[in-house]
Design a protein around this motif. Structure first.
Motif, PDB file in Angstrom:
ATOM      1  N   CYS A   1       8.681 -18.636  12.652  1.00 50.42           N
ATOM      2  CA  CYS A   1       9.262 -19.518  11.647  1.00 50.42           C
ATOM      3  C   CYS A   1      10.636 -20.012  12.076  1.00 50.42           C
ATOM      4  O   CYS A   1      11.451 -19.248  12.576  1.00 50.42           O
ATOM      5  N   GLU A   2      10.890 -21.295  11.838  1.00 56.54           N
ATOM      6  CA  GLU A   2      12.213 -21.858  12.118  1.00 56.54           C
ATOM      7  C   GLU A   2      13.260 -21.219  11.207  1.00 56.54           C
ATOM      8  O   GLU A   2      12.938 -20.683  10.161  1.00 56.54           O
ATOM      9  N   LYS A   3      14.502 -21.304  11.607  1.00 56.68           N
ATOM     10  CA  LYS A   3      15.612 -20.836  10.782  1.00 56.68           C
ATOM     11  C   LYS A   3      16.123 -21.986   9.925  1.00 56.68           C
ATOM     12  O   LYS A   3      15.888 -23.133  10.296  1.00 56.68           O
TER      13      LYS A   3
ATOM     14  N   ILE B   1       3.030 -26.233  12.621  1.00 59.54           N
ATOM     15  CA  ILE B   1       3.195 -27.125  11.475  1.00 59.54           C
ATOM     16  C   ILE B   1       4.547 -27.817  11.607  1.00 59.54           C
ATOM     17  O   ILE B   1       5.596 -27.170  11.572  1.00 59.54           O
ATOM     18  N   GLY B   2       4.513 -29.133  11.788  1.00 62.77           N
ATOM     19  CA  GLY B   2       5.737 -29.906  12.014  1.00 62.77           C
ATOM     20  C   GLY B   2       5.693 -30.497  13.412  1.00 62.77           C
ATOM     21  O   GLY B   2       5.327 -29.810  14.364  1.00 62.77           O
TER      22      GLY B   2
ATOM     23  N   ILE C   1       5.894 -22.295  12.003  1.00 66.60           N
ATOM     24  CA  ILE C   1       6.409 -23.133  10.916  1.00 66.60           C
ATOM     25  C   ILE C   1       7.671 -23.856  11.379  1.00 66.60           C
ATOM     26  O   ILE C   1       8.743 -23.247  11.499  1.00 66.60           O
ATOM     27  N   ALA C   2       7.546 -25.160  11.639  1.00 69.12           N
ATOM     28  CA  ALA C   2       8.691 -25.971  12.079  1.00 69.12           C
ATOM     29  C   ALA C   2       8.863 -27.137  11.105  1.00 69.12           C
ATOM     30  O   ALA C   2       8.991 -28.293  11.503  1.00 69.12           O
TER      31      ALA C   2
ATOM     32  N   ALA D   1      10.487 -29.377  19.929  1.00 70.22           N
ATOM     33  CA  ALA D   1      11.158 -28.288  20.658  1.00 70.22           C
ATOM     34  C   ALA D   1      10.230 -27.071  20.790  1.00 70.22           C
ATOM     35  O   ALA D   1      10.159 -26.437  21.851  1.00 70.22           O
ATOM     36  N   HIS D   2       9.498 -26.756  19.716  1.00 65.15           N
ATOM     37  CA  HIS D   2       8.564 -25.614  19.791  1.00 65.15           C
ATOM     38  C   HIS D   2       7.438 -25.926  20.784  1.00 65.15           C
ATOM     39  O   HIS D   2       7.021 -25.055  21.550  1.00 65.15           O
ATOM     40  N   SER D   3       6.940 -27.160  20.751  1.00 64.05           N
ATOM     41  CA  SER D   3       5.876 -27.534  21.698  1.00 64.05           C
ATOM     42  C   SER D   3       6.376 -27.378  23.132  1.00 64.05           C
ATOM     43  O   SER D   3       5.656 -26.883  24.007  1.00 64.05           O
TER      44      SER D   3
END
Ligand code: SOE
Length: 388
Positions: free
Chosen positions: A104-106, A11-12, A81-82, A19-21
């Motif tokens: 989850c992102e910080k 998500i995001g 969760i980004a 960056a997550h991708s």
């Protein structure tokens, strides 16, 4: 449940989504021993043309424009969760209730009560959870952790960290979501100092008390046409209130007797992403600067007097943490690679049916320090970190 493939829903799709991708795409390619492979099942964003484009560019199989639809899908194992910070809790709790594992992102949440609710939800559901304090996954930082655990620094006296950026010095820089408390929770505190606090907790030990100062240098900025915008966004003519801190300084006392300082700012001209720390112990010291990410500096008090001095370890050898996945010695890596390492750690933990680290408990611990820092800035006194 251990399995060879983990179906991911992200998500995001903006800065952090990208960056997550990058992490999901590169982890199985560079780390063939990864115990479970991420499958890029679906990416979520509210703007359909933009999320469709992200899906194609990053290599996701499908998209959704509503995160609730993603969570309802049977073919999703892990929800990532980004998003902006204000929706971490809502999404994580819904994902946990649906039995999904969560990345989850910080910072984990907007505040301590939210972080507690998130931790309660994942524990009640019995799902796995991880929070993306990605600097733990820099090879040089992981090496620092090993050196500390191996006793090479000895008894730690000092933690000294700065996290210096400079992207909002221009008063015309617009009121992006990171400058709005109702979306971001806080400013340089939750965005930057949160990383330093997590590293301090991990490398030195739990922070017990803080004395701090928070400030907002530029109190009004041009409003954006829309509520979100990247680090290079542009503003219009109307002004709006900046509702977060621009800079923070905190003194820290650790439970183990060490003392420290934490500084975070977006107003340190010339520093683009200066995440640095130094640790001093009775056997020696280490220091790190993310802008020299392949290096760890080390001072050994036990070196012969005639040769004492800082040495720079090039953390690019196959024997160094995470480096076996990359290139021959001296062929350096960068910031994006930390997301790859986080994905490897996450996939391995899921495959082994173990809890990844750092997880929501670490995220909550950071949140309690953020809260104490805000409280101390208001009270003008030392404040205890409320135990999580
Ligand atoms: C922007 O300030 C930002 O991207 C942070 O949100 C990240 O957590 C940090 O790693 C780099 O800077």
């Amino acid at each position: 449940m251990a399995k060879d493939l983990i179906n991911v829903g992200l998500i995001g799709y903006k800065f952090m989504g990208k960056a997550h991708s990058f992490g999901f795409v590169n982890a199985p390619m560079m780390f063939p021993d990864i115990k479970a492979k991420p499958v890029l099942k679906a990416i979520v964003g509210r703007d359909e043309p933009a999320v469709r484009e992200a899906m194609e560019q990053y290599g996701w199989q499908s998209f959704e424009t509503d995160y609730k639809k993603l969570i309802a899908r049977d073919d999703i194992d892990l929800v990532d969760i980004a998003t902006g910070n204000n929706v971490h809790a809502e999404i994580a709790i819904a994902a946990a209730e649906a039995g999904k594992d969560i990345f989850c992102e910080k910072p984990l949440a907007m505040n301590v009560p939210e972080a507690r609710q998130m931790l309660d939800a994942v524990e009640k559901a019995g799902v796995k959870h991880m929070v993306n304090f990605n600097y733990r996954a820099v090879p040089a930082v992981a090496l620092a952790k090993k050196m500390i655990d191996d006793g090479m620094i000895g008894r730690i006296f000092h933690w000294r960290s700065v996290y210096l950026q400079d992207w909002i010095i221009d008063p015309d820089f617009p009121l992006v979501w990171r400058l709005q408390k109702d979306i971001a929770g806080s400013g340089s505190l939750g965005d930057l100092a949160a990383h330093s606090i997590d590293l301090a907790n991990w490398l030195v030990g739990d922070i017990d008390e803080v004395s701090s100062n928070l400030t907002t240098f530029i109190k009004k900025r041009p409003k954006l046409a829309e509520t979100t915008g990247g680090l290079s966004a542009k503003g219009g003519a109307d002004l709006g209130d900046v509702t977060v801190d621009d800079a923070i300084i905190a003194l820290t006392k650790f439970k183990n007797g060490a003392i420290g300082t934490i500084e975070a700012t977006r107003f340190a001209a010339g520093n683009r992403n200066g995440n640095r720390f130094e640790i001093n112990g009775d056997k020696g010291s280490i220091r790190f600067n993310v802008e020299r990410l392949n290096e760890l500096e080390y001072f050994n008090r036990e070196d012969p007097d005639a040769y004492q001095g800082w040495r720079t370890i090039s953390v690019t050898e196959g024997i160094h943490p995470y480096v076996q996945g990359w290139w021959p010695a001296g062929h350096i890596i960068g910031w994006g690679e930390t997301f790859v390492h986080q994905v490897v750690n996450l996939m391995n933990a899921l495959a082994d049916n173990e809890m990844p680290t750092p997880n929501f408990r670490d995220g909550l611990k950071v949140q309690t320090v953020l809260e104490a820092i805000e409280k101390s800035a208001e009270s003008g006194r030392w404040e205890k970190v409320v135990s999580e």
